[in-house]
Design an enzyme around this catalytic site. Structure first.
Site, PDB file in Angstrom:
ATOM      1  N   CYS A 274       1.029  -1.107  -0.145  1.00 13.02           N
ATOM      2  CA  CYS A 274       0.243   0.208   0.115  1.00 13.02           C
ATOM      3  C   CYS A 274       0.433   1.268   0.034  1.00 13.02           C
ATOM      4  CB  CYS A 274      -1.122  -0.143   1.054  1.00 13.02           C
ATOM      5  SG  CYS A 274      -1.884  -1.656   1.674  1.00 13.02           S
TER       6      CYS A 274
HETATM    7  N1  LIG Z   1      -3.229  -5.434   1.660  1.00  6.61           N
HETATM    8  C1  LIG Z   1      -3.854  -3.917   2.684  1.00  6.61           C
HETATM    9  O1  LIG Z   1      -2.810  -4.039   3.591  1.00  6.61           O
HETATM   10  C2  LIG Z   1      -4.803  -3.759   2.269  1.00  6.61           C
HETATM   11  C3  LIG Z   1      -4.811  -2.210   2.570  1.00  6.61           C
HETATM   12  C4  LIG Z   1      -6.300  -1.295   2.256  1.00  6.61           C
HETATM   13  C5  LIG Z   1      -6.752  -1.007   1.112  1.00  6.61           C
HETATM   14  N2  LIG Z   1      -5.876  -2.755   0.257  1.00  6.61           N
HETATM   15  C6  LIG Z   1      -6.818  -2.661  -0.838  1.00  6.61           C
HETATM   16  O2  LIG Z   1      -7.437  -3.681  -0.499  1.00  6.61           O
HETATM   17  C7  LIG Z   1      -7.958  -3.828  -2.127  1.00  6.61           C
HETATM   18  C8  LIG Z   1      -7.738  -5.631  -1.801  1.00  6.61           C
HETATM   19  O3  LIG Z   1      -6.362  -5.710  -1.978  1.00  6.61           O
HETATM   20  P1  LIG Z   1      -6.237  -7.138  -0.748  1.00  6.61           P
HETATM   21  O4  LIG Z   1      -4.531  -7.056  -0.123  1.00  6.61           O
HETATM   22  O5  LIG Z   1      -6.983  -8.095   0.307  1.00  6.61           O
HETATM   23  O6  LIG Z   1      -5.622  -7.928  -1.831  1.00  6.61           O
HETATM   24  P2  LIG Z   1      -5.400 -10.031  -2.423  1.00  6.61           P
HETATM   25  O7  LIG Z   1      -4.857  -9.679  -3.867  1.00  6.61           O
HETATM   26  O8  LIG Z   1      -4.986 -10.152  -1.136  1.00  6.61           O
HETATM   27  O9  LIG Z   1      -7.320 -10.136  -2.191  1.00  6.61           O
HETATM   28  C9  LIG Z   1      -7.854 -10.022  -3.930  1.00  6.61           C
HETATM   29  C10 LIG Z   1      -9.111 -10.878  -3.768  1.00  6.61           C
HETATM   30  O10 LIG Z   1      -9.516 -11.054  -4.613  1.00  6.61           O
HETATM   31  C11 LIG Z   1      -9.844 -11.745  -5.918  1.00  6.61           C
HETATM   32  N3  LIG Z   1     -10.799 -11.330  -6.980  1.00  6.61           N
HETATM   33  C12 LIG Z   1     -10.051 -10.897  -7.836  1.00  6.61           C
HETATM   34  N4  LIG Z   1     -11.654 -10.364  -8.614  1.00  6.61           N
HETATM   35  C13 LIG Z   1     -12.453 -11.070  -8.326  1.00  6.61           C
HETATM   36  C14 LIG Z   1     -13.923 -11.215  -8.236  1.00  6.61           C
HETATM   37  N5  LIG Z   1     -13.949 -10.829  -9.702  1.00  6.61           N
HETATM   38  N6  LIG Z   1     -14.844 -11.851  -7.702  1.00  6.61           N
HETATM   39  C15 LIG Z   1     -14.124 -12.309  -6.117  1.00  6.61           C
HETATM   40  N7  LIG Z   1     -12.713 -12.328  -6.187  1.00  6.61           N
HETATM   41  C16 LIG Z   1     -12.036 -11.902  -6.985  1.00  6.61           C
HETATM   42  C17 LIG Z   1      -8.533 -12.243  -5.531  1.00  6.61           C
HETATM   43  O11 LIG Z   1      -8.334 -13.956  -5.585  1.00  6.61           O
HETATM   44  C18 LIG Z   1      -7.737 -12.127  -4.259  1.00  6.61           C
HETATM   45  O12 LIG Z   1      -7.738 -13.228  -3.383  1.00  6.61           O
HETATM   46  C19 LIG Z   1      -6.506  -3.453  -3.183  1.00  6.61           C
HETATM   47  O13 LIG Z   1      -7.611  -2.867  -3.406  1.00  6.61           O
HETATM   48  C20 LIG Z   1      -6.141  -2.639  -1.701  1.00  6.61           C
HETATM   49  O14 LIG Z   1      -4.751  -1.220  -2.172  1.00  6.61           O
HETATM   50  C21 LIG Z   1      -5.176  -3.236   0.966  1.00  6.61           C
END
Ligand SMILES: NC(=O)c1ccc[n+]([C@@H]2O[C@H](COP(=O)([O-])OP(=O)(O)OC[C@H]3O[C@@H](n4cnc5c(N)ncnc54)[C@H](O)[C@@H]3O)[C@@H](O)[C@H]2O)c1
Length: 443
Positions: A274
């Site tokens: 992030c």
């Molecule tokens: N990880 C962090 O620390 C954090 C913190 C704040 C914000 N975010 C934001 O949250 C969002 C997700 O981040 P994350 O780290 O959880 O990502 P991640 O890659 O760990 O998880 C995303 C999940 O979504 C699934 N996915 C993708 N397309 C899909 C669909 N069409 N239908 C259902 N599932 C689907 C993927 O298979 C994956 O398991 C991003 O925008 C990120 O910037 C993450």
């Protein structure tokens, strides 16, 4: 039981953030239906096992197995729930902006399901998006695919999280603030009540139009990165000033309420999924609309230079090519296995490429590290093994368990401590150098 007038919630995307949100919602009493395209994650969750490394998550999933189910199919998910959180990836593109490719797919599926729903539904986007995305992209997609009107037939909110990996569950239960961008008051009110049910600390809830919430999300992380780069600048100055000690300075200035102590620690630069990209996106957004974000640009440059600064300190200690260097910690921070943009990993890589024999160890991130470092380094079987086989030990990521290492292991070795982590026992038996502290005593 939930305080909100909503009992059944779907969560789309069960990754690092989405699965924690789903489990936290289930723990708060909601009936949660998760939708995830990765079948292996779906089956793990339904077996009560977390496919994601996050302290406390396994237990939450096990304890709430009756209230948390996962599926890879959207069919029926929207009609059988009252609200849907979307937590899919928004990867950065080459320009530094966030791609909406996954959001597009998820929202189109949700819209098609919404078309058949007879009653009101709330859609919440949690993924981080660029300013302008909610009004310019998400709302139109939902309206087009559902044939319904946002603000009347369904509500739409932007509800980004400010959590830190390794501390996600606590971060969701006790946030400093809840940020809500809303299509209309009804949608914002409903989401406020859901959040009020999850949070145990009654946080302030900031509600606003989409564009301001979108800007607030990336500006918060951009501001925090600025603080970290400032502390790292202070660490470099302290190292070069006879008698300098960055901790004494940051402790003092952090007491001033205008500054505050959080994230004011001169050490390695920031990394992870992030901070770097949110700051870059902030600068990108500014330049796109003809505004200046010089602080964000400088913050990024300072951060990139930290890897070479620490490698330079190591090169000043270890002889090439005979000395072996051990790097302790590879994840971008303790308590996570994520190595994305990890400066510890970059330090190990640069040292390996620079001609040293490098041995590495991390309690959780060895698999991820292997994908990046390949055979440019050796993988120690334990922290003890890593220290034993090294002439110089670089403490790169301060995992608490490294505190338990027996000080005798360090006898006669050189230590470069990026976090002023080791205590007197290690300092006394080794040739100890600390990032942020001058070698030369003051006058
Ligand atoms: N990880 C962090 O620390 C954090 C913190 C704040 C914000 N975010 C934001 O949250 C969002 C997700 O981040 P994350 O780290 O959880 O990502 P991640 O890659 O760990 O998880 C995303 C999940 O979504 C699934 N996915 C993708 N397309 C899909 C669909 N069409 N239908 C259902 N599932 C689907 C993927 O298979 C994956 O398991 C991003 O925008 C990120 O910037 C993450």
């Amino acid at each position: 039981m939930p305080k909100a007038n909503v009992h059944r919630i779907s969560v789309v995307g069960l990754g690092k953030l989405g699965l924690c949100l789903a489990a936290t919602l289930a723990e708060a009493g909601f009936q949660v239906q998760g939708v995830e395209v990765d079948e292996s994650k779906v089956s793990a969750i339904n077996r009560g096992v977390s496919p994601v490394y996050e302290p406390g998550l396994d237990e939450l999933i096990k304890n709430n197995s009756k209230r948390l189910r996962a599926t890879s199919r959207y069919e029926g998910t929207i009609s059988s729930t009252d609200a849907t959180f979307v937590v899919v990836p928004t990867p950065s593109d080459k320009s530094g902006a966030f791609s909406l490719e996954f959001v597009n797919r998820a929202m189109s599926e949700i819209g098609r399901e919404l078309a058949d729903k007879k009653c009101y539904h709330l859609v919440v986007l949690t993924s981080t998006v660029m300013p302008g995305s909610m009004d310019g992209f998400v709302r139109p997609i939902l309206e087009k695919t559902s044939g319904k009107v946002c603000g009347k037939d369904f509500g739409l909110c932007y509800n980004p999280e400010f959590i830190a990996l390794g501390d996600v569950i606590r971060g969701m239960l006790e946030p400093d603030l809840v940020l809500i961008g809303e299509s209309d008051a009804k949608a914002g009110e409903l989401l406020s009540r859901i959040q009020d049910t999850i949070c145990t600390n009654s946080p302030p809830i900031e509600r606003m139009e989409f564009v301001n919430a979108e800007l607030a999300k990336i500006s918060l992380n951009s501001f925090v990165t600025m603080k970290m780069s400032f502390a790292n600048t202070l660490a470099e100055i302290s190292e070069k000033m006879p008698g300098g000690d960055v901790d004494k300075i940051t402790k003092a200035i952090g007491r001033d309420k205008r500054v505050g102590p959080a994230y004011l620690r001169g050490a390695t630069g920031y990394g992870g999924p992030c901070f770097p990209r949110d700051n870059i996106a902030f600068a990108h957004q500014a330049s796109k609309i003809g505004a200046q974000a010089l602080l964000a640009e400088a913050t990024h440059k300072v951060n990139l230079s930290q890897v070479q600064r620490i490698v330079g300190l190591a090169e000043g200690i270890a002889r090439k090519p005979t000395d072996r260097v051990g790097v302790l910690g590879l994840s971008y921070k303790p308590m996570t296995n994520v190595v994305e943009q990890s400066q510890s990993l970059m330090i190990a890589k640069r040292l390996g490429e620079g001609g040293y024999k490098v041995s590495v160890f991390d309690p959780a991130a060895m698999e991820g590290a292997k994908q990046v470092l390949g055979d440019s380094v050796q993988y120690a079987s334990s922290a003890e093994d890593c220290v034993r086989s090294s002439d110089l030990v670089v403490l790169a990521t301060p995992w608490p368990e490294f505190q338990k290492l027996n000080a005798r292991l360090f006898k006669g070795k050189a230590v470069l401590d990026c976090w002023r982590f080791f205590g007197e026992q290690v300092r006394n038996v080794s040739s100890y150098t600390s990032v942020g502290i001058a070698k030369e005593p003051g006058a």
